[in-house]
Design an enzyme around this catalytic site. Structure first.
Site, short mmCIF file in Angstrom:
data_model
loop_
_atom_site.label_atom_id
_atom_site.label_comp_id
_atom_site.label_asym_id
_atom_site.label_seq_id
_atom_site.Cartn_x
_atom_site.Cartn_y
_atom_site.Cartn_z
N CYS A 94 38.45 -4.77 -27.83
CA CYS A 94 39.51 -3.95 -27.22
C CYS A 94 40.56 -4.76 -26.45
CB CYS A 94 38.88 -2.91 -26.31
SG CYS A 94 37.93 -1.70 -27.23
N THR A 112 42.30 3.93 -30.14
CA THR A 112 43.32 3.42 -29.22
C THR A 112 44.59 3.12 -30.01
OG1 THR A 112 41.60 2.47 -27.84
CG2 THR A 112 43.83 1.58 -27.57
N ARG A 148 33.17 -9.33 -32.01
CA ARG A 148 34.61 -9.35 -32.24
C ARG A 148 35.31 -10.04 -31.07
NH1 ARG A 148 35.40 -3.10 -34.01
NH2 ARG A 148 33.75 -2.83 -32.46
N ASP A 156 32.46 8.73 -42.74
CA ASP A 156 32.90 7.33 -42.72
C ASP A 156 33.04 6.87 -44.17
OD1 ASP A 156 32.57 4.92 -40.30
OD2 ASP A 156 32.86 4.31 -42.39
N ALA A 200 35.16 -14.33 -12.17
CA ALA A 200 35.76 -15.48 -12.86
C ALA A 200 34.79 -15.92 -13.95
CB ALA A 200 36.00 -16.61 -11.87
N LYS A 246 45.74 4.79 -21.93
CA LYS A 246 44.72 3.88 -22.45
C LYS A 246 45.23 2.43 -22.45
CE LYS A 246 41.06 2.39 -24.55
NZ LYS A 246 39.78 2.27 -23.88
N LYS A 278 27.07 2.15 -44.23
CA LYS A 278 26.83 2.70 -42.88
C LYS A 278 26.23 4.10 -42.96
CE LYS A 278 29.68 0.80 -39.28
NZ LYS A 278 30.87 0.80 -38.51
N GLY A 336 36.98 -10.85 -23.90
CA GLY A 336 36.91 -10.91 -25.36
C GLY A 336 36.65 -9.50 -25.84
#
Ligand code: NAD
Length: 428
Positions: A258, A119, A325, A28, A250, A202, A33, A255
């Site tokens: 993705c 993705t 996010r 990475d 419902a 996807k 990290k 959110g």
């Protein structure tokens, strides 16, 4: 093998593949990290992941580095699991994937299968191939799409027990080699004869799930107007085998990292190919409005928001994760603060991240403390610990007993029985 990207997907993939007996190097570019991982700390919250990482790190099957050249030597597979955030026009920003492919190409030392797990829209595999072919060694690389379907909060379980594994490549041999990685898992493996089909599976899946959420939210809005109970309506619908019960809750809408960006990216892709995706645009519009429903309900119950103390139960975009996010909490808090309300909140996992992005909220130590003295409570994230509160204790501590249940976790009759002014979504 090398796994590029130590995020939710990359780290889970790396730890699970190591646990299946592979030798895995995680690379990475984020030094912090990697330093945290080397110090035995997982940089985000995902149930069970720390233990899995630790076990495989100690067994010598998992290592971490910031240098591609340390991860590469002898590797047969390189798995790209870097971010693909929303670009300026809504399309997927592929710059991280391109950078990862360039770095892989620069340190390849033998035939390699490059697996794309990020993705990405169809045609990205071709872009990765073109980047790899810019170097002599890269000409021998095969590119395979192997989209990931794990969910944050149950990532390990989802990786180890997937509903299906989807693999696509123009190179059948490379696709079959990737299938070997999953051969010990009991899951159907779908190999598609071209890479675009796997990439599209996807987007099709995420767009469909997002559409189910917007669909049930539209039904809920109609339910409210005609006096029906959306939760029971969904239950009744879900008993139909053709429909099934999942993704029919419902609430505040979808959110996370993705669905919002993937639906937008698919719509942008369609427009680029001269197709106007009517349904995808409706899915996004319904979701946008859905978040503000709880604010409308607060206004209806409190009349004015100025000067009111509003407690938020939950901040993360869904339970069992610290991921903020595209979390509805951010937009809801912003609107409430702008209207002059004082906002306080509690989340079991997302407080640290939230403090950084929403410093104007007051952070509390638990649900009872959040409710005490508040004029209203909004259930934003359906963490289990909010479901089983002592409602009598909560009600007696509030300044006004208003509960806006954005996730329909409480029973309206029970709430009224306790004397709350209660509003759910699609049920009164
Ligand atoms: P993330 O942001 O948590 O992690 C991405 C990691 O990639 C970061 O640590 C970042 O530092 C690293 N990175 C970026 N550029 C790099 C480079 N050039 N070289 C090495 N590392 C680099 O992202 P995530 O949530 O794990 O998602 C990764 C991909 O998987 C995305 O495409 C996402 O859409 C997809 N996906 C995510 C989920 C999910 O639930 N989070 C599920 C399925 C698929």
């Amino acid at each position: 093998m090398a796994v590029v990207g130590a995020g939710y997907v990359g780290l889970t993939t790396a730890a699970c593949l190591a646990d299946l007996g592979n030798d895995v190097a995680v690379v990475d570019v984020n030094r912090e990290k990697i330093a945290q991982l080397k110090a035995h700390q997982v940089p985000f919250y995902e149930p069970g992941l720390s233990e899995l990482v630790e076990r495989n790190y100690r067994a010598g099957r998992l290592r971490f580095t910031t240098a591609y050249e340390d991860a590469g030597p002898g590797a047969e597979y390189a798995i790209i699991a870097v971010s693909t955030p929303e670009g300026e026009g809504g399309e997927a920003d592929l710059s991280y994937v391109e950078a990862a492919a360039t770095s892989i190409a620069n340190c390849m030392d033998g035939p390699l299968v490059v697996i794309n797990k990020s993705t990405v829209p169809p045609l990205t595999g071709d872009m990765v191939s073109n980047v790899l072919r810019k170097t002599k060694a890269g000409e021998a690389a095969a590119v395979v799409s192997n989209p990931e379907f794990l969910r944050e909060g149950s990532a390990i379980q989802d990786f180890m027990h997937p509903d299906r594994v989807v693999i696509g490549s123009h190179d059948r041999g490379a696709a079959e080699k990737v299938a070997l990685l999953y051969s010990t898992l009991e899951a159907p493996i779908l190999i598609t004869p071209n890479i675009y089909t796997a990439e599209m599976v996807k987007y099709g899946s995420n767009a469909f799930l997002a559409a189910r959420i917007s669909f049930i939210n539209e039904i809920a809005r109609i339910c409210e107007r005609v006096g029906a109970d959306a939760k029971l309506v969904a239950e009744g619908m879900g008993l139909d085998k053709r429909i099934g019960p999942s993704f029919l809750d419902a609430g505040i809408g979808y959110g996370g990292s993705c669905f919002p960006k993937d639906v937008k990216a698919l719509a942008a892709l369609a427009e680029r190919f001269d197709y106007h995706p009517e349904l995808l645009h409706a899915v996004m519009a319904i979701n946008r409005d859905q978040r503000m429903l709880v604010v409308d309900k607060l206004r209806e119950c409190l009349e004015v928001l100025q000067g009111q103390v509003i407690g938020l139960f939950g901040l993360a975009f869904k339970p069992n994760t610290d991921d903020l996010r595209e979390a509805p909490s951010i937009e809801i808090a912003k609107v409430l603060l702008a209207a002059g309300a004082a906002v306080r909140a509690y989340d079991p996992a997302a407080m640290e991240g939230s403090r950084r992005i929403m410093p104007d909220i007051e952070y509390m130590n638990g649900a009872y403390e959040t409710a005490a003295g508040a004029d209203a409570v909004v259930v934003v994230t359906e963490w289990n610990e909010f479901r089983y509160l002592d409602l009598g204790r909560m009600k007696s501590s509030m300044r006004k007993p208003v509960v806006i249940d954005g996730r329909n976790i409480y029973d309206p009759a029970v709430m009224r029985g306790h004397g709350f002014t209660y509003r759910g979504i699609g049920r009164e």
